[in-house]
Design a protein around this motif. Structure first.
Motif, PDB file in Angstrom:
ATOM      1  N   ILE A   1      15.489  -6.485  11.212  1.00 17.02           N
ATOM      2  CA  ILE A   1      15.264  -6.831   9.813  1.00 17.02           C
ATOM      3  C   ILE A   1      15.290  -5.502   9.061  1.00 17.02           C
ATOM      4  CG2 ILE A   1      12.721  -6.689   9.803  1.00 17.02           C
ATOM      5  CD1 ILE A   1      12.862  -9.418   8.156  1.00 17.02           C
ATOM      6  N   ARG A   2      15.639  -5.536   7.756  1.00 17.99           N
ATOM      7  CA  ARG A   2      15.727  -4.281   7.009  1.00 17.99           C
ATOM      8  C   ARG A   2      14.426  -3.503   7.117  1.00 17.99           C
ATOM      9  NH1 ARG A   2      17.536  -7.273   1.756  1.00 17.99           N
ATOM     10  NH2 ARG A   2      16.711  -8.941   3.052  1.00 17.99           N
TER      11      ARG A   2
ATOM     12  N   LYS B   1       2.216   5.645   3.036  1.00 10.78           N
ATOM     13  CA  LYS B   1       3.402   5.971   3.846  1.00 10.78           C
ATOM     14  C   LYS B   1       4.661   5.293   3.286  1.00 10.78           C
ATOM     15  CE  LYS B   1       3.761   6.291   8.373  1.00 10.78           C
ATOM     16  NZ  LYS B   1       3.650   5.822   9.774  1.00 10.78           N
TER      17      LYS B   1
ATOM     18  N   ILE C   1       8.138   4.186   1.911  1.00  9.10           N
ATOM     19  CA  ILE C   1       9.435   4.798   2.180  1.00  9.10           C
ATOM     20  C   ILE C   1       9.916   5.570   0.956  1.00  9.10           C
ATOM     21  CG2 ILE C   1      11.856   4.247   2.644  1.00  9.10           C
ATOM     22  CD1 ILE C   1      10.701   1.740   4.193  1.00  9.10           C
ATOM     23  N   MET C   2       9.807   4.951  -0.204  1.00 12.03           N
ATOM     24  CA  MET C   2      10.248   5.603  -1.435  1.00 12.03           C
ATOM     25  C   MET C   2       9.066   5.731  -2.382  1.00 12.03           C
ATOM     26  SD  MET C   2      13.983   4.013  -2.217  1.00 12.03           S
ATOM     27  CE  MET C   2      14.003   2.458  -1.368  1.00 12.03           C
TER      28      MET C   2
ATOM     29  N   LEU D   1      10.346  -8.174   1.459  1.00 10.90           N
ATOM     30  CA  LEU D   1      11.250  -7.228   2.111  1.00 10.90           C
ATOM     31  C   LEU D   1      11.673  -6.120   1.154  1.00 10.90           C
ATOM     32  CD1 LEU D   1      13.824  -9.079   4.358  1.00 10.90           C
ATOM     33  CD2 LEU D   1      12.723  -6.898   4.813  1.00 10.90           C
ATOM     34  N   MET D   2      11.988  -6.513  -0.098  1.00  7.90           N
ATOM     35  CA  MET D   2      12.376  -5.522  -1.103  1.00  7.90           C
ATOM     36  C   MET D   2      11.219  -4.585  -1.370  1.00  7.90           C
ATOM     37  SD  MET D   2      15.408  -5.965  -2.194  1.00  7.90           S
ATOM     38  CE  MET D   2      15.786  -6.359  -0.514  1.00  7.90           C
TER      39      MET D   2
ATOM     40  N   HIS E   1      13.232 -18.984   0.967  1.00 12.67           N
ATOM     41  CA  HIS E   1      12.984 -17.648   1.526  1.00 12.67           C
ATOM     42  C   HIS E   1      12.797 -16.551   0.476  1.00 12.67           C
ATOM     43  CE1 HIS E   1      14.322 -19.741   5.072  1.00 12.67           C
ATOM     44  NE2 HIS E   1      15.550 -19.843   4.599  1.00 12.67           N
TER      45      HIS E   1
ATOM     46  N   LEU F   1      18.047   2.016   3.813  1.00 11.31           N
ATOM     47  CA  LEU F   1      17.544   2.739   4.978  1.00 11.31           C
ATOM     48  C   LEU F   1      18.352   2.400   6.229  1.00 11.31           C
ATOM     49  CD1 LEU F   1      15.202   4.708   4.570  1.00 11.31           C
ATOM     50  CD2 LEU F   1      15.183   2.906   2.850  1.00 11.31           C
TER      51      LEU F   1
ATOM     52  N   GLN G   1      16.466 -13.817   6.215  1.00  5.78           N
ATOM     53  CA  GLN G   1      16.772 -15.147   5.699  1.00  5.78           C
ATOM     54  C   GLN G   1      17.297 -14.985   4.284  1.00  5.78           C
ATOM     55  OE1 GLN G   1      15.809 -18.596   7.808  1.00  5.78           O
ATOM     56  NE2 GLN G   1      17.063 -16.917   8.537  1.00  5.78           N
ATOM     57  N   ASP G   2      18.255 -14.090   4.148  1.00  8.63           N
ATOM     58  CA  ASP G   2      18.835 -13.795   2.836  1.00  8.63           C
ATOM     59  C   ASP G   2      20.348 -13.815   3.012  1.00  8.63           C
ATOM     60  OD1 ASP G   2      19.097 -13.087   0.219  1.00  8.63           O
ATOM     61  OD2 ASP G   2      18.118 -11.130   0.404  1.00  8.63           O
TER      62      ASP G   2
ATOM     63  N   LYS H   1       9.700 -14.221   1.099  1.00  8.00           N
ATOM     64  CA  LYS H   1       9.978 -13.327   2.229  1.00  8.00           C
ATOM     65  C   LYS H   1      10.883 -12.171   1.778  1.00  8.00           C
ATOM     66  CE  LYS H   1      12.430 -13.194   6.620  1.00  8.00           C
ATOM     67  NZ  LYS H   1      12.403 -13.678   7.979  1.00  8.00           N
ATOM     68  N   ASN H   2      11.891 -12.516   0.965  1.00  3.28           N
ATOM     69  CA  ASN H   2      12.838 -11.484   0.534  1.00  3.28           C
ATOM     70  C   ASN H   2      12.252 -10.561  -0.535  1.00  3.28           C
ATOM     71  OD1 ASN H   2      14.908 -12.173   2.322  1.00  3.28           O
ATOM     72  ND2 ASN H   2      15.494 -13.916   1.036  1.00  3.28           N
TER      73      ASN H   2
ATOM     74  N   TYR I   1      21.310  -9.205  -6.562  1.00  7.47           N
ATOM     75  CA  TYR I   1      20.765 -10.566  -6.617  1.00  7.47           C
ATOM     76  C   TYR I   1      21.233 -11.267  -7.882  1.00  7.47           C
ATOM     77  CZ  TYR I   1      18.078  -9.619  -2.478  1.00  7.47           C
ATOM     78  OH  TYR I   1      17.733  -9.333  -1.203  1.00  7.47           O
TER      79      TYR I   1
ATOM     80  N   TYR J   1       9.870  -1.320   0.634  1.00  3.78           N
ATOM     81  CA  TYR J   1      10.479   0.011   0.490  1.00  3.78           C
ATOM     82  C   TYR J   1       9.640   0.921  -0.401  1.00  3.78           C
ATOM     83  CZ  TYR J   1      14.716  -1.674   2.749  1.00  3.78           C
ATOM     84  OH  TYR J   1      15.593  -2.171   3.642  1.00  3.78           O
TER      85      TYR J   1
END
Lengths: 658, 196
Positions: A553-554, B134, B136-137, B59-60, B52, A629, A580-581, B55-56, B33, B63
């Motif tokens: 997963i990313r 911590k 990432i960005m 995920l975004m 989803h 990443l 799931q994208d 969840k996405n 998107y 970062y």
């Protein structure tokens, strides 16, 4: 003022281009000139906009099926079908390898020929596209939801599966035929005793209307001619299937001469409704054979191979009324049926005319027993009794005809390198346009159906020579797009194709575009080695086999550090893409692995096999630029010497995952 | 029954629509998107706009070190009984209470709504500013402070590559309609009293 200046400029360019120089005179540049502006507009699809039609063009000796948009001619995707495709891991990962199994074992390559879209009530319906393999006879079914090969079925008792894979008007059957007649069953015998001893088979594969599952329903045993192309009857002729034959001489050597001697070969008219009835009544012989049926399972995301051993056979020589021969001049290639089902067009490759038979006359001739002898017990109908007319001196080397649904037919001519438009019924030539060069087949979207979409015509050429920037001795293959809405055809566009484009099928975008699969639902993934969350990731040793249950997963793998693998192990990476994208695949590759990458779509699990041969710490990484990443999406496997006692561990961020 | 009472009863019963319809919608739009990611905020849960999406969004957001959108919050326990309680209270007042009670109910409900919006703001602030050290960005504002990623309470706002849209959803409109009905009930009730 500005307006006038522009007008003047336009006029100047009109004069310049239409007067032309030597370039405009050579046929090659025939498209430049006054029309070129409007031709460009006709094929221009602005950024972000969609093409009007899908075109599925066979990849020929690439073994694959290419997806283009019309009118732009842009290539969207190459669907791997009969050949391994390392880019997609197709035929390399454990899930897709079974698709390429045959009775000869794993065959990594195929020769893809004639795609055809499934139909309902005589209209293309955009559910599946079927395509045949010529070399090791097979038919594949490709889903138009996932654009993936879902099934490949081998055709037994056949060789050179060329007269294939055309579907009947309700997708009842998809057919296969024999181009190279062979002993049936195969046996050790002298080649020069071929005549009378070799056989052909016409195979009818039933199609399950729910899931598309193909089954070899029956085979019709035929004389040992070469069966070249075929098309289904439709409308009034629904229930019949027509196959062209050549080499009715049954030559076994130097066919270019010895198979070109007869003045007339045949179109075989097969009454498949009658065949269906005979099968239902049990009036068939069951023969023992061996062929592979390979099917994809949507729940486990993997294919399995089943070896089948039986086939139901109807012998055309022994069953009156099953098959009739329609005499057709000089080694006919294309065998095309008009949208109303009345005319059967035979393109005699070496004939001076194009032959049109009438279905109505054929039924009458059968009723009247207007026979002109028989061949191996199969009645030959009198030519005059079935012939509706002929297009006289249409060109040289006719190959294939399609229709626009407005009473016109379009035939390709290989030798004279042109497309000729003519009228059904009057047989008069209306227009002819050159092709660059030596056109093989052509395609009008919906051309093999009751309702063609007569807007564009795609000609597929066998030779390109100087048409594109040179790329050494091997140059690209190509297609050409013509506008056929006017009285005259207009060449709009050249575009290169993959492999050799033998044939194509097309349909409006709306049948497919909005219905495609965007991703696979993780909760419905029943792969035996699926890992549905990072916490479930693990590594299991079974003797020398190491199973790595990994997720992606990313932008990381879990686990990404694995220790305890040893030289001599067989390592399975079972990797699940947890995304799931839409449009977020991840790739996987392992340094030194003797296989291709994996390219895993969201929600899917794929397996790569790796034999670590050298002690060390070896990296793996994501091959598909998935995210900001992506470059960080990597991991290590520590490989210890054979027999070492390094404990088996798997971690992410130095945390054990279980 | 008097018109004002019917309005009061129906208006307060409309609160119950919040068990069906979401209160608020937050959408995140970005070049990648074209169909925005979106979530619906209900009184008892947060749901996907498209399958989803939550969840996405998580995920975004990982970062930049944002926490995941919680599956459970204290508010999910508190809001449903409050809504049910206010609906019942409104119905009882509708049957028994005088028109002044109608106004009282409306004021109480407005206060609760304002408190809810303030709570929503606090959650959004926390969500947009409680970042993983911590991450990432890391992004710094021109004044040197750590950039936050708080979506607007109401309206649209550019947050890095995203445009965040935050607007009321169906539930907010049914709630407002219901409350408006109780306010009208107050005025009609007052008139009805004068006539008699």
């Amino acid at each position: 003022m500005l307006k006038q200046a522009l007008y003047g400029l336009a006029m100047a360019s009109f004069v310049l281009t239409s007067c032309g120089g030597p370039a405009a005179e050579s046929g090659k540049k025939a498209t430049s000139g006054a029309l070129s502006g409007s031709a460009a507009e006709k094929v221009y699809v602005a950024p972000g906009e969609y093409d009007e039609f899908y075109a599925f063009i066979s990849g020929g000796f690439s073994g694959q099926l290419a997806v283009y948009g019309l009118p732009s001619g842009r290539l969207f995707r190459v669907i791997p079908v009969f050949s391994q495709d390392p880019e997609k891991g197709y035929g390399y990962n454990e899930e897709t390898k079974p698709l390429l199994n045959t009775s000869h074992g794993f065959v990594p390559w195929g020769d893809a020929h004639h795609p055809d879209i499934s139909q309902t009530a005589g209209k293309v319906d955009g559910r599946w596209v079927f395509i045949n393999e010529n070399n090791t006879p097979r038919i594949a079914r490709v889903s138009l939801k996932t654009f993936e090969t879902e099934e490949i079925i081998e055709i037994p008792n056949s060789a050179g599966n060329h007269s294939s894979s055309f579907v009947t008007e309700n997708s009842e059957y998809v057919v296969a035929g024999t181009r190279f007649s062979v002993p049936v069953p195969q046996r050790d015998m002298p080649i020069n005793e071929a005549k009378g001893n070799f056989k052909g088979s016409l195979s009818f594969l039933s199609i399950d209307q729910e899931d598309g599952d193909m089954d070899l329903a029956f085979q019709i045993r035929m004389p040992g001619f070469d069966y070249d192309l075929s098309h289904p009857g439709r409308g009034k002729s629904h229930g019949w299937f027509f196959f062209t034959t050549y080499n009715t001489e049954e030559a076994h050597t130097l066919l270019e001469v010895n198979a070109s001697q007869n003045d007339k070969d045949f179109i075989a008219a097969v009454n498949w409704k009658y065949a269906e009835q005979l099968i239902a009544e049990g009036k068939f012989e069951e023969e023992t054979t061996n062929y592979a049926e390979n099917e994809w399972d949507h729940h486990t995301h993997m294919a399995t191979t089943t070896m089948k051993k039986k086939v139901k056979v109807l012998d055309a020589s022994k069953i009156p009324g099953l098959v009739y021969f329609l005499p057709t001049p000089k080694s006919p290639h294309g065998c095309d049926v008009s949208p109303d089902g009345e005319y059967i067009i035979g393109s005699g490759k070496l004939a001076a005319e194009l032959t049109a038979h009438s279905f109505t006359k054929m039924l009458k001739a059968i009723e009247d027993k207007a026979f002109d002898g028989e061949q191996y017990g199969i009645p030959v109908l009198q030519y005059e009794a079935v012939n509706a007319g002929a297009v006289k001196n249409p060109g040289l080397g006719p190959l294939h005809t399609e229709f626009d649904g407005k009473g016109n037919a379009y035939t390709t001519f290989f030798i004279s390198s042109e497309v000729v438009k003519w009228k059904l019924g009057t047989w008069e030539v209306v227009d002819r346009q050159p092709c660059y060069y030596s056109v093989g087949h052509l395609m009008i979207p919906g051309g093999n159906s009751r309702e063609p979409f007569g807007k564009y015509l795609v000609a597929m050429n066998k030779i390109t020579k100087d048409r594109y920037l040179s790329t050494g001795p091997e140059v690209c293959q190509s297609a050409q797009l013509y506008d056929i809405t006017g009285e005259k055809m207009e060449l709009l566009l050249d575009f290169p194709t993959i492999g050799e484009p033998h044939y194509a099928a097309g349909c409006p975008k709306d049948l497919i575009h909005d219905k495609t699969t965007k991703l696979f639902k993780l909760e419905e993934n029943n792969h035996p080695y699926v890992t549905k969350s990072e916490r479930e990731a693990k590594v299991v040793r079974e003797g020398n086999d190491v199973h790595i249950y990994m997720t992606m997963i990313r932008s990381h793998f879990a686990p990404d550090n694995i220790e305890g693998v040893r030289v001599g192990d067989r390592v399975f990476f079972h990797i699940t893409n947890l995304e799931q994208d839409y449009d977020v695949p991840h790739g996987f590759s392992m340094i030194g692995a003797n296989t291709a990458e994996l390219l895993i779509m969201p929600g899917r699990t794929e397996t790569s096999m790796w034999y670590p041969k050298q002690v060390g710490v070896w990296p793996f990484y994501c091959t598909d630029f998935c995210s900001a990443l992506h470059q960080e999406m990597q991991g290590y496997v520590r490989v210890s010497p054979k027999g070492a006692s390094t404990p088996l561990t798997w971690t992410l961020d130095d945390d054990p995952l279980q | 029954m008097k018109k004002s009472r019917i309005l009061m009863i129906v208006g307060s019963l409309m609160l119950l629509s919040l068990f069906i319809y979401p209160l608020w919608n937050i959408q995140l739009e970005a070049p990648q998107y074209p169909i925005p990611l979106g979530m619906y905020i209900h009184i008892n849960k947060i749901t996907d706009e498209q399958p989803h999406d939550v969840k996405n969004i998580n995920l975004m957001n990982h970062y930049v070190g944002m926490q995941e959108i919680p599956e459970h919050m204290l508010e999910f326990d508190l809001f449903p009984p409050i809504i049910i309680g206010m609906a019942i209270l409104g119905v009882l007042i509708g049957f028994k209470g005088g028109y002044k009670w109608f106004l009282g109910w409306f004021i109480l409900m407005s206060a609760l709504g304002a408190a809810g919006m303030y709570d929503f703001y606090l959650w959004e602030y926390e969500y947009g500013h409680n970042l993983d050290p911590k991450a990432i960005m890391k992004f710094i504002n021109p004044d040197g402070t750590q950039m936050g990623f708080q979506p607007p309470v109401f309206g649209s706002k550019v947050i890095l590559n995203f445009v965040a849209h935050s607007y009321p959803a169906t539930g907010a409109y049914t709630l407002l309609t219901g409350m408006l009905m109780t306010l009208i009930a107050f005025f009609i009730g007052k008139k009805e009293l004068k006539k008699t």
